[in-house]
Motif scaffolding. Structure first.
Motif, PDB file in Angstrom:
ATOM      1  N   LYS A  60      49.706 -35.651 -24.783  1.00  0.00           N
ATOM      2  CA  LYS A  60      50.284 -34.902 -23.360  1.00  0.00           C
ATOM      3  C   LYS A  60      51.580 -35.675 -23.126  1.00  0.00           C
ATOM      4  CE  LYS A  60      48.231 -34.565 -18.580  1.00  0.00           C
ATOM      5  NZ  LYS A  60      48.806 -33.222 -18.777  1.00  0.00           N
ATOM      6  N   PRO A  61      51.898 -35.134 -22.745  1.00  0.00           N
ATOM      7  CA  PRO A  61      54.032 -35.880 -22.254  1.00  0.00           C
ATOM      8  C   PRO A  61      53.741 -36.442 -21.411  1.00  0.00           C
ATOM      9  CG  PRO A  61      54.185 -33.693 -22.047  1.00  0.00           C
ATOM     10  CD  PRO A  61      52.936 -34.322 -23.160  1.00  0.00           C
ATOM     11  N   GLU A  62      54.271 -37.102 -20.862  1.00  0.00           N
ATOM     12  CA  GLU A  62      54.758 -38.022 -19.582  1.00  0.00           C
ATOM     13  C   GLU A  62      54.878 -37.101 -18.385  1.00  0.00           C
ATOM     14  OE1 GLU A  62      56.167 -42.104 -19.324  1.00  0.00           O
ATOM     15  OE2 GLU A  62      55.791 -42.512 -21.173  1.00  0.00           O
ATOM     16  N   ASN A  63      54.559 -37.158 -17.075  1.00  0.00           N
ATOM     17  CA  ASN A  63      54.778 -36.390 -15.768  1.00  0.00           C
ATOM     18  C   ASN A  63      56.166 -36.686 -15.775  1.00  0.00           C
ATOM     19  OD1 ASN A  63      53.539 -33.657 -16.971  1.00  0.00           O
ATOM     20  ND2 ASN A  63      51.316 -34.486 -15.426  1.00  0.00           N
ATOM     21  N   ASN A  64      57.056 -36.748 -16.283  1.00  0.00           N
ATOM     22  CA  ASN A  64      57.956 -37.215 -16.061  1.00  0.00           C
ATOM     23  C   ASN A  64      60.074 -36.596 -15.939  1.00  0.00           C
ATOM     24  OD1 ASN A  64      61.136 -38.950 -15.785  1.00  0.00           O
ATOM     25  ND2 ASN A  64      59.719 -41.105 -15.484  1.00  0.00           N
ATOM     26  N   LEU A  65      60.289 -36.504 -15.186  1.00  0.00           N
ATOM     27  CA  LEU A  65      61.093 -35.516 -14.817  1.00  0.00           C
ATOM     28  C   LEU A  65      62.479 -35.370 -16.062  1.00  0.00           C
ATOM     29  CD1 LEU A  65      60.817 -33.437 -12.247  1.00  0.00           C
ATOM     30  CD2 LEU A  65      59.925 -33.263 -14.421  1.00  0.00           C
ATOM     31  N   ASP A  66      62.932 -36.840 -16.711  1.00  0.00           N
ATOM     32  CA  ASP A  66      63.940 -36.907 -16.947  1.00  0.00           C
ATOM     33  C   ASP A  66      63.158 -37.051 -18.592  1.00  0.00           C
ATOM     34  OD1 ASP A  66      65.278 -38.255 -14.907  1.00  0.00           O
ATOM     35  OD2 ASP A  66      64.523 -40.391 -14.841  1.00  0.00           O
ATOM     36  N   TRP A  67      64.592 -37.682 -19.235  1.00  0.00           N
ATOM     37  CA  TRP A  67      64.324 -37.655 -21.318  1.00  0.00           C
ATOM     38  C   TRP A  67      63.024 -38.949 -21.083  1.00  0.00           C
ATOM     39  CZ3 TRP A  67      65.428 -33.481 -24.156  1.00  0.00           C
ATOM     40  CH2 TRP A  67      66.574 -32.786 -23.746  1.00  0.00           C
ATOM     41  N   GLN A  68      62.322 -38.683 -22.136  1.00  0.00           N
ATOM     42  CA  GLN A  68      61.488 -39.389 -22.543  1.00  0.00           C
ATOM     43  C   GLN A  68      61.600 -39.671 -24.426  1.00  0.00           C
ATOM     44  OE1 GLN A  68      60.075 -41.710 -20.214  1.00  0.00           O
ATOM     45  NE2 GLN A  68      61.264 -40.272 -19.263  1.00  0.00           N
ATOM     46  N   ILE A  69      61.350 -40.493 -24.855  1.00  0.00           N
ATOM     47  CA  ILE A  69      62.206 -40.894 -25.687  1.00  0.00           C
ATOM     48  C   ILE A  69      60.254 -41.199 -26.767  1.00  0.00           C
ATOM     49  CG2 ILE A  69      62.217 -42.312 -28.512  1.00  0.00           C
ATOM     50  CD1 ILE A  69      64.643 -42.610 -26.599  1.00  0.00           C
ATOM     51  N   TYR A  70      59.393 -39.936 -27.685  1.00  0.00           N
ATOM     52  CA  TYR A  70      58.649 -40.318 -28.467  1.00  0.00           C
ATOM     53  C   TYR A  70      58.473 -40.730 -30.230  1.00  0.00           C
ATOM     54  CZ  TYR A  70      57.256 -38.232 -23.754  1.00  0.00           C
ATOM     55  OH  TYR A  70      56.668 -38.028 -22.522  1.00  0.00           O
ATOM     56  N   ASN A  71      57.709 -41.756 -29.673  1.00  0.00           N
ATOM     57  CA  ASN A  71      57.501 -42.073 -31.568  1.00  0.00           C
ATOM     58  C   ASN A  71      56.698 -41.556 -31.778  1.00  0.00           C
ATOM     59  OD1 ASN A  71      60.249 -43.622 -32.170  1.00  0.00           O
ATOM     60  ND2 ASN A  71      59.457 -44.479 -30.248  1.00  0.00           N
ATOM     61  N   ILE A  72      55.906 -41.268 -32.797  1.00  0.00           N
ATOM     62  CA  ILE A  72      55.055 -40.816 -33.180  1.00  0.00           C
ATOM     63  C   ILE A  72      54.790 -40.898 -34.676  1.00  0.00           C
ATOM     64  CG2 ILE A  72      53.294 -38.373 -34.185  1.00  0.00           C
ATOM     65  CD1 ILE A  72      54.664 -37.317 -30.985  1.00  0.00           C
ATOM     66  N   PRO A  73      54.009 -41.709 -35.836  1.00  0.00           N
ATOM     67  CA  PRO A  73      53.473 -42.030 -36.213  1.00  0.00           C
ATOM     68  C   PRO A  73      52.872 -41.354 -37.980  1.00  0.00           C
ATOM     69  CG  PRO A  73      52.678 -43.860 -35.115  1.00  0.00           C
ATOM     70  CD  PRO A  73      53.530 -43.092 -34.686  1.00  0.00           C
ATOM     71  N   LEU A  74      53.397 -40.215 -38.684  1.00  0.00           N
ATOM     72  CA  LEU A  74      52.967 -39.284 -39.366  1.00  0.00           C
ATOM     73  C   LEU A  74      51.688 -39.319 -39.879  1.00  0.00           C
ATOM     74  CD1 LEU A  74      56.757 -38.053 -40.888  1.00  0.00           C
ATOM     75  CD2 LEU A  74      55.239 -37.186 -38.780  1.00  0.00           C
ATOM     76  N   ASP A  75      51.762 -41.160 -40.170  1.00  0.00           N
ATOM     77  CA  ASP A  75      50.384 -40.805 -41.191  1.00  0.00           C
ATOM     78  C   ASP A  75      48.222 -40.883 -39.819  1.00  0.00           C
ATOM     79  OD1 ASP A  75      49.853 -43.758 -39.185  1.00  0.00           O
ATOM     80  OD2 ASP A  75      49.722 -44.445 -40.900  1.00  0.00           O
ATOM     81  N   LYS A  76      49.302 -40.560 -38.058  1.00  0.00           N
ATOM     82  CA  LYS A  76      48.292 -39.711 -36.669  1.00  0.00           C
ATOM     83  C   LYS A  76      47.788 -38.661 -36.955  1.00  0.00           C
ATOM     84  CE  LYS A  76      47.934 -44.192 -35.508  1.00  0.00           C
ATOM     85  NZ  LYS A  76      46.911 -45.368 -34.874  1.00  0.00           N
ATOM     86  N   PHE A  77      49.193 -37.803 -37.462  1.00  0.00           N
ATOM     87  CA  PHE A  77      48.438 -36.296 -37.793  1.00  0.00           C
ATOM     88  C   PHE A  77      47.227 -35.875 -38.771  1.00  0.00           C
ATOM     89  CE2 PHE A  77      52.799 -36.576 -36.858  1.00  0.00           C
ATOM     90  CZ  PHE A  77      53.535 -34.829 -36.094  1.00  0.00           C
ATOM     91  N   LYS A  78      47.154 -34.925 -38.317  1.00  0.00           N
ATOM     92  CA  LYS A  78      45.486 -34.389 -38.335  1.00  0.00           C
ATOM     93  C   LYS A  78      45.187 -33.241 -38.689  1.00  0.00           C
ATOM     94  CE  LYS A  78      43.242 -38.658 -37.115  1.00  0.00           C
ATOM     95  NZ  LYS A  78      43.207 -38.862 -38.695  1.00  0.00           N
ATOM     96  N   VAL A  79      44.719 -32.681 -39.669  1.00  0.00           N
ATOM     97  CA  VAL A  79      44.131 -31.618 -40.279  1.00  0.00           C
ATOM     98  C   VAL A  79      43.897 -30.141 -38.893  1.00  0.00           C
ATOM     99  CG1 VAL A  79      43.447 -29.887 -42.136  1.00  0.00           C
ATOM    100  CG2 VAL A  79      43.820 -31.818 -42.815  1.00  0.00           C
ATOM    101  N   SER A  80      44.858 -29.112 -39.154  1.00  0.00           N
ATOM    102  CA  SER A  80      44.975 -28.870 -37.836  1.00  0.00           C
ATOM    103  C   SER A  80      43.511 -27.790 -37.839  1.00  0.00           C
ATOM    104  CB  SER A  80      46.077 -27.436 -37.814  1.00  0.00           C
ATOM    105  OG  SER A  80      47.466 -28.228 -37.503  1.00  0.00           O
ATOM    106  N   ALA A  81      42.998 -27.394 -36.482  1.00  0.00           N
ATOM    107  CA  ALA A  81      41.580 -26.982 -36.779  1.00  0.00           C
ATOM    108  C   ALA A  81      41.061 -25.076 -37.786  1.00  0.00           C
ATOM    109  CB  ALA A  81      40.907 -26.918 -34.627  1.00  0.00           C
ATOM    110  N   GLY A  82      40.549 -25.541 -38.191  1.00  0.00           N
ATOM    111  CA  GLY A  82      40.643 -24.137 -38.571  1.00  0.00           C
ATOM    112  C   GLY A  82      41.654 -23.919 -39.756  1.00  0.00           C
ATOM    113  N   LYS A  83      41.892 -24.745 -40.034  1.00  0.00           N
ATOM    114  CA  LYS A  83      43.050 -24.400 -41.988  1.00  0.00           C
ATOM    115  C   LYS A  83      42.657 -25.775 -41.980  1.00  0.00           C
ATOM    116  CE  LYS A  83      46.369 -23.042 -38.232  1.00  0.00           C
ATOM    117  NZ  LYS A  83      48.102 -22.839 -38.555  1.00  0.00           N
ATOM    118  N   SER A  84      42.838 -25.662 -43.912  1.00  0.00           N
ATOM    119  CA  SER A  84      43.871 -26.348 -44.924  1.00  0.00           C
ATOM    120  C   SER A  84      44.323 -27.488 -44.754  1.00  0.00           C
ATOM    121  CB  SER A  84      42.540 -26.126 -46.778  1.00  0.00           C
ATOM    122  OG  SER A  84      41.839 -24.800 -46.181  1.00  0.00           O
ATOM    123  N   ALA A  85      43.884 -29.049 -45.044  1.00  0.00           N
ATOM    124  CA  ALA A  85      45.733 -29.501 -45.727  1.00  0.00           C
ATOM    125  C   ALA A  85      46.642 -29.001 -46.524  1.00  0.00           C
ATOM    126  CB  ALA A  85      44.802 -30.505 -46.167  1.00  0.00           C
TER     127      ALA A  85
END
Length: 565
Positions: A60-85
C-alpha cells in the motif's frame, strides 16, 4: 497508469530478450518512484515467465501526492495466488497494477530499475516554445486552434498548454487553467483545440495562451506566450432557473413550449458522432432535451425522433435506447474534475449520470459503481409516451433530495451557476445492436461515464430566448468601450470594434498628455477585439485618471479610466 474502474489495471513490459533473474531474485532490489493523484488502495508488482507462472509483491503506497521512492527486495516476492512459480531463467514480463478499482485514478511511475545503474542527471530547462498562434476554426463547434513549433534539439519532450482571461506571466498563477497536458512532440507544427462556451448566444471571448516544454528529464521551460485572442464562443442552451409553468411529468411537453424554454439539440448535424456510429441523417436520431431546476426538483423533457424506437425491456437494461444525462451538481470554478477528483471531491462537488430509459430512470455517482433505480415509467415522477414507431416524448421530475449518495452534498441551485454537463444517446436498432451514439460535448472520447474532464458545460439561467446557434452580429461600426473594471488595480480590459481591416493604435496618456504606453499598434481584421492594460508593467504609475485613445483610419475616440492603488 489510469484505473478505468472496471477492476485492477496497470502497465506491463514484455522483454524481447528474456533475462535470467535466478540470482537477482536472491539478492537484488527493485527501485521505483510513484506519485499518486489521490489516495489509493494496494499496488501489485508482478514478474512472470508466462501468464500462469508468476511471482509478485503487494504493498500500500503512502497517501502522499508528492513523488515517493520505494525499495523492494526481490526476495520478498511470493508466488502469485492461483499461479505456479515462474521459470526465473526465462523472465517474460514485468508489470505494475492497481489491486482494486479506483475509478479514474491516475498513478505516475518513473525511474524503475533493479541493480545500481548510474543515472544521467539533466537539470537544464529546455527553451520556451515559439511561434504560438491562435486560429479560429468554425465547425459544429467553434474552437481556437493553438499551434506552436517544436522546441529544437529536444527528443521525446512533452508540452503543456494553459489559458487565462488575463495575460499570463506565471502558469501557476490564480486564474490560469490547464488546457492540455503531456502533448507529445510532433516534428513541425503542433496544435491543441480549445472549445469554449457561453450561455445562450455566441459571444466574443478573450483568451491568452501559454505553452511550456517538458523535456525527458522532466525539466520545464519558461512559458512561450501567445498574443491576445478574441473569438466567438459556442452559445449553449441553459438549464432554466425555475420549473416550467404548471409542470407535470406526464410526457406532454406543452408547458416547456409555453414557458419559452429552449432545448439542447443533439443530432448528427450538430453533435459529435463517435467512430463506428451509423447515422444517415438527422431523421435517424434527433433529440431535443429540455432542462430546468429549482430548489426542489430537476425537471427533464425529451422530444425524440428515432428511425426505430427500441424500448424492449425483457432483456438487459442496456440493450434499449438510453439517454445518458451527465451533470455536475455544483458551481464549477477552476479546473474540471477528472477521473480522480470526481471521487475525492464527491462530498462537496458530486458528479452524476442519470440513465433515462423506456421503463425507468437509474442513477450513478461518478466514483461509485452503485447503480440505483430512481423512478419507474408511469409514475408521478417519470412518464414516457411513444407517439409512433419512430418518435417519443418523455418527462421527469427528479427531487434534488433523491439524488445524493451517502456523504454527497445536496445541491442548492442558484442563477448564474456554471454546471458541468454532457448528454450521450445510445441508439439501438435491429437485434438490439447499436446504430451508434451521439454526444453533446466536443471533448467526447468515450470516457464521459468515468471522467467529467470530457464534459462540456452549461449554466443555470433564465428562460432561453435565443437559439443556441445564433450568429455573431456583423460589426458595422467603430466603437471604443469603457474599460472594465473601472476603477481598477492592477489590470483592466478595454473592448473595441473595428468596422474595416486596418492599422489600429491604442495608447494610454496621463492627464498632462504624456504618453504612458502603447497597447495596440498592429493591423487588425474587422470585428470585436479587446486588450488588457496591466500596470505591473508600469509600476511607477500613481493613482488617478488616465486617458486611453484609439485610432483606426479616420476614426478616433478616447475615454477616461481610474487607477486606484
Amino acid at each position: 497508469m489510469q484505473d478505468v474502474g472496471w477492476g485492477s489495471c496497470g502497465i506491463s513490459w514484455v522483454f524481447t530478450q528474456k533475462p535470467d533473474f535466478t540470482e537477482r531474485m536472491k539478492s537484488d532490489t527493485l527501485k521505483l518512484k510513484i506519485r499518486l493523484t489521490a489516495p489509493t488502495d494496494s499496488i501489485s508488482i508482478e514478474i512472470n515467465s508466462d501468464k500462469e507462472h508468476a511471482t509478485g509483491y503487494i504493498f500500500k503506497p503512502e497517501n502522499n501526492l508528492d513523488w515517493q521512492i520505494y525499495n523492494i527486495p526481490l526476495d520478498k516476492f511470493k508466488v502469485s495466488a492461483g499461479k505456479s512459480a515462474p521459470d526465473y531463467t526465462q523472465i517474460n514480463e514485468f508489470g505494475i497494477f492497481s489491486v482494486y478499482p479506483n475509478d479514474g485514478l491516475v498513478i505516475y511511475l518513473t525511474d524503475i530499475w533493479i541493480g545500481n545503474p548510474v543515472l544521467e542527471v539533466d537539470s537544464v530547462a529546455p527553451a520556451s516554445p515559439q511561434n504560438i498562434t491562435i486560429d479560429l476554426v468554425k465547425d459544429k463547434y467553434n474552437y481556437n486552434l493553438i499551434k506552436w513549433v517544436d522546441v529544437p534539439d529536444e527528443e521525446n519532450e512533452k508540452y503543456n498548454v494553459y489559458y487565462s482571461k488575463n495575460p499570463i506571466t506565471d502558469v501557476e498563477a490564480e486564474g490560469v487553467q490547464v488546457l492540455a497536458e503531456d502533448v507529445a512532440e510532433y516534428k513541425g507544427e503542433v496544435g491543441v483545440n480549445h472549445y469554449f462556451f457561453t450561455p445562450k448566444v455566441e459571444t466574443p471571448t478573450t483568451f491568452y495562451y501559454a505553452v511550456t516544454c517538458v523535456d525527458k528529464a522532466n525539466n520545464v521551460s519558461a512559458p512561450g506566450l501567445s498574443n491576445i485572442s478574441s473569438n466567438p464562443s459556442n452559445g449553449v442552451a441553459v438549464i432554466n432557473d425555475g420549473a416550467p409553468v404548471l409542470f407535470m411529468a406526464d410526457g406532454d411537453l406543452s408547458e416547456w413550449i409555453a414557458s419559452g424554454i429552449k432545448p439542447f439539440i443533439i443530432s448528427k448535424s450538430r453533435s459529435v458522432v463517435p467512430e463506428g456510429s451509423f447515422f444517415d441523417n438527422d431523421d435517424d436520431l434527433t433529440v431535443k432535451l429540455y432542462l430546468a431546476v429549482d430548489d426542489y426538483n430537476l425537471y427533464v423533457g425529451v422530444d425524440a425522433i428515432d428511425d426505430k424506437v427500441v424500448f424492449d425491456i425483457t432483456g438487459e437494461w442496456n440493450k434499449q435506447d438510453i439517454i445518458y444525462l451527465h451533470l455536475g451538481l455544483y458551481n464549477q470554478v477552476g479546473e474540471k474534475h477528472d477521473g480522480a477528483t470526481t471521487t475525492t471531491l464527491r462530498a462537496t462537488e458530486p458528479d452524476y449520470v442519470f440513465y433515462l430509459m423506456g421503463d425507468k430512470i437509474m442513477k450513478r455517482a461518478l466514483g461509485a459503481w452503485d447503480f440505483r433505480d430512481m423512478f419507474k415509467n408511469g409514475t408521478d415522477n417519470y412518464n414516457v409516451v411513444q407517439l409512433t414507431a419512430n418518435s417519443f416524448y418523455s418527462e421527469a421530475m427528479i427531487p434534488l433530495d433523491s439524488i445524493p449518495y451517502e456523504g454527497d452534498a445536496r445541491f442548492h441551485p442558484a442563477k448564474g451557476m456554471k454546471i458541468p454537463f454532457e448528454v450521450v444517446i445510445d441508439d439501438r436498432d435491429d437485434n438490439y445492436d447499436p446504430d451508434g451514439a451521439l454526444a453533446f460535448s466536443p471533448y467526447y472520447n468515450g470516457w464521459s461515464w468515468s471522467s467529467p474532464y470530457e464534459w462540456a458545460e452549461t449554466w443555470i439561467s433564465d428562460t432561453t430566448t435565443t437559439d443556441v446557434h445564433t450568429a455573431v452580429p456583423v460589426v458595422r461600426e467603430y466603437k471604443l468601450g469603457q474599460n472594465y473594471p473601472n476603477p481598477f488595480n492592477p489590470s483592466t480590459t478595454i473592448n473595441y470594434s473595428i468596422e474595416k481591416t486596418g492599422v489600429v493604435k491604442i495608447k494610454v496618456y496621463d492627464l498632462l498628455g504624456k504618453e504612458v504606453t502603447t497597447l495596440v499598434n498592429d493591423i487588425q481584421s474587422a470585428g470585436y477585439h479587446s486588450v488588457n492594460f496591466d500596470i505591473t508593467k508600469n509600476s511607477n504609475l500613481t493613482s488617478g485618471f488616465y486617458i486611453y485613445q484609439i485610432q483606426s483610419g479616420s476614426f478616433r475616440d478616447s475615454k477616461k479610466m481610474l487607477l486606484l492603488k
